[in-house]
Design an enzyme around this catalytic site. Structure first.
Site, PDB file in Angstrom:
ATOM      1  N   LYS A  52      41.551  33.601  36.742  1.00 47.88           N
ATOM      2  CA  LYS A  52      40.236  33.010  36.463  1.00 47.88           C
ATOM      3  C   LYS A  52      40.407  31.692  35.711  1.00 47.88           C
ATOM      4  O   LYS A  52      39.744  30.693  36.018  1.00 47.88           O
ATOM      5  CB  LYS A  52      39.384  34.008  35.657  1.00 47.88           C
ATOM      6  CG  LYS A  52      38.933  35.196  36.499  1.00 47.88           C
ATOM      7  CD  LYS A  52      38.370  36.344  35.679  1.00 47.88           C
ATOM      8  CE  LYS A  52      38.108  37.555  36.590  1.00 47.88           C
ATOM      9  NZ  LYS A  52      37.676  38.760  35.867  1.00 47.88           N
ATOM     10  N   GLN A  96      36.978  41.066  29.967  1.00 44.34           N
ATOM     11  CA  GLN A  96      37.753  41.683  31.048  1.00 44.34           C
ATOM     12  C   GLN A  96      37.801  43.202  30.864  1.00 44.34           C
ATOM     13  O   GLN A  96      38.169  43.692  29.798  1.00 44.34           O
ATOM     14  CB  GLN A  96      39.179  41.094  31.060  1.00 44.34           C
ATOM     15  CG  GLN A  96      40.024  41.563  32.231  1.00 44.34           C
ATOM     16  CD  GLN A  96      39.469  41.091  33.584  1.00 44.34           C
ATOM     17  OE1 GLN A  96      39.064  39.953  33.744  1.00 44.34           O
ATOM     18  NE2 GLN A  96      39.456  41.986  34.567  1.00 44.34           N
ATOM     19  N   ASP A 119      29.299  37.672  34.465  1.00 43.71           N
ATOM     20  CA  ASP A 119      29.791  38.813  35.247  1.00 43.71           C
ATOM     21  C   ASP A 119      28.619  39.610  35.821  1.00 43.71           C
ATOM     22  O   ASP A 119      28.809  40.459  36.691  1.00 43.71           O
ATOM     23  CB  ASP A 119      30.649  39.735  34.372  1.00 43.71           C
ATOM     24  CG  ASP A 119      32.143  39.563  34.656  1.00 43.71           C
ATOM     25  OD1 ASP A 119      32.480  39.038  35.731  1.00 43.71           O
ATOM     26  OD2 ASP A 119      32.950  39.964  33.800  1.00 43.71           O
TER      27      ASP A 119
END
Ligand code: NAP
Length: 293
Positions: A52, A96, A119
Site C-alpha cells: 500500500k 491493518q 477502508d
C-alpha cells in the site's frame, strides 16, 4: 476464456490518480495522505502494508506508517487513532487487520473518523453503502466493481453467487452486485460454511465471487460453462521451490476452472491489485471531500 487482469485495470486507476495528484501539486496544493497503523509483525500484514505504501509513492500520494508493538493495549491504539483523526494533514486512516487478540477489532474500527475511513469498515459507511448513499466502500468489493467496470462485464439480471459473508468482502460485494446500477442488478445468493448444496448453487451462477479463504476450493464441476469467476482468496501455502518458502493460492482451482469460464481473475494479479487501487481511490476521494477540490 479471458483474464480479468488486475494489473491492467489497477494501473489505469493509478494512472488517472497520478494525473490528478500532479494537477493538485501544480496548483500548490498538498497531495492526498494515507496513514496506516500496523500492529505486530504478521508477515502477510507486513507485505500488504508495504505494498500500500509503495503504491502511494508511485501515485504521488503521501503515506505514513505507525508501527505498534504486538502487545500494545487497546487504549494505546485508540489514542493513536484519535491523534490521526485530529491531524488535518491526514486524509485516510487504515488499521491493518487482523489485530492481536487483546484488541477488539470492532472497538477500533468504530473509532476511526467515518470521513477518514478509507477502508470503509465503519458501521456508518456500511449503513450508507447498504442504503445506496455516498460512502467509502470497502476496498476489496470496490476493487471488484472497478474490475467489472473496466472489462464492461454485463451483470444486469445475472445470478451472482458469493461464497463468504464476511464484513470486509462477502457481505458488501453481495450488496453492491445487487444494487441498481451499471455493474449491479444481479440476483445474489450469499453462501457460507453452513450452506447446503453449495456445488449445485454455484452451478446455477452466471457470476461467482469466491471469498472463503480455502485454497483451490472451487472446482470445474462447480461452475457452468461461460460463467464469470472472481477469485478473492489469498492463502499462503508452503512451497519449497519459492525463495520465500510459500506460494499464494486463490480459492479457485484456476487450472481446472479457467477452461470453463468466460472471464476469470488470476491469483496473484487479480483482486489483490484492485484492492489497492480502490484504497487509493477512496483516499483521493477523502482528500477531495475534506479540501473541497
Ligand atoms: P473470513 O472472514 O474468514 O470469511 C470467510 C467466509 O467464508 C465466512 O463467511 C465463512 O462462512 C465462509 N466459508 C468458510 N468455509 C466455507 C466453506 N467450506 N463453504 C462455504 N463458505 C465457507 O474471510 P475474509 O476476510 O472474507 O477473506 C476471504 C479470503 O479472501 C481470504 O483468503 C482472504 O485472505 C482473502 N482476502 C483477499 C483480499 C484481496 O485483496 N484479494 C482482501 C481481503 C481478503 P461462515 O460465516 O459460516 O464462517
Amino acid at each position: 476464456m479471458q483474464l480479468l487482469d488486475g494489473k491492467i485495470a489497477a494501473q489505469s486507476v493509478k494512472d488517472r490518480l497520478t494525473e490528478e495528484v500532479k494537477k493538485l501539486v501544480s496548483r500548490g496544493l498538498r497531495p492526498p495522505h494515507l496513514a496506516a497503523i500496523l500492529v505486530g509483525q504478521n508477515g502477510a500484514s507486513e507485505t500488504y502494508v508495504a505494498s500500500k505504501i509503495r503504491n502511494c509513492a508511485e501515485t504521488g500520494f503521501r503515506s505514513s506508517l505507525v508501527r505498534m508493538d504486538e502487545n500494545v493495549s487497546e487504549e494505546a491504539l485508540k489514542a493513536e487513532i484519535a491523534r490521526l483523526n485530529q491531524d488535518d494533514s491526514v486524509d485516510g486512516i487504515l488499521v491493518q487487520l487482523p489485530l492481536p487478540k487483546q484488541i477488539r477489532e470492532d472497538n477500533i474500527i468504530q473509532l476511526i473518523d467515518p470521513d477518514k475511513d478509507v477502508d470503509g469498515f465503519h458501521p456508518m459507511n456500511t449503513g450508507r453503502m447498504v442504503q445506496g448513499l455516498p460512502s467509502y466502500i470497502p476496498a476489496t468489493p470496490y476493487g471488484i466493481m472497478m474490475l467489472l467496470e473496466h472489462y464492461k462485464i454485463d451483470t444486469q439480471g445475472k445470478h451472482a453467487v458469493v461464497i463468504g459473508r464476511s464484513n470486509i468482502v462477502g457481505r458488501p460485494i453481495s450488496v453492491l452486485l445487487n444494487q441498481d446500477g451499471p455493474r449491479g442488478n444481479c440476483t445474489v445468493t450469499v453462501c457460507h460454511s453452513r450452506t447446503r448444496n453449495l456445488a449445485e448453487i454455484c452451478r446455477q451462477a452466471d457470476i461467482i465471487v469466491a471469498a472463503l479463504g480455502k485454497p483451490r476450493f472451487l472446482k470445474a464441476d462447480m461452475v457452468k460453462e461461460g460463467s464469470v469467476v472472481i477469485d478473492v482468496g489469498i492463502t499462503r501455502v508452503p512451497d519449497t521451490t519459492k525463495k520465500t518458502g510459500f506460494a499464494i493460492q486463490g480459492d479457485v482451482d484456476f487450472a481446472e476452472v479457467s477452461s470453463k469460464c468466460s472471464y476469470i481473475t488470476p491469483v496473484p494479479g487479480g483482486v489483490g491489485l484492485m484492492t489497492i487501487a480502490a484504497l487509493l481511490q477512496n483516499t483521493y476521494h477523502a482528500y477531495s471531500r475534506r479540501n473541497n477540490t
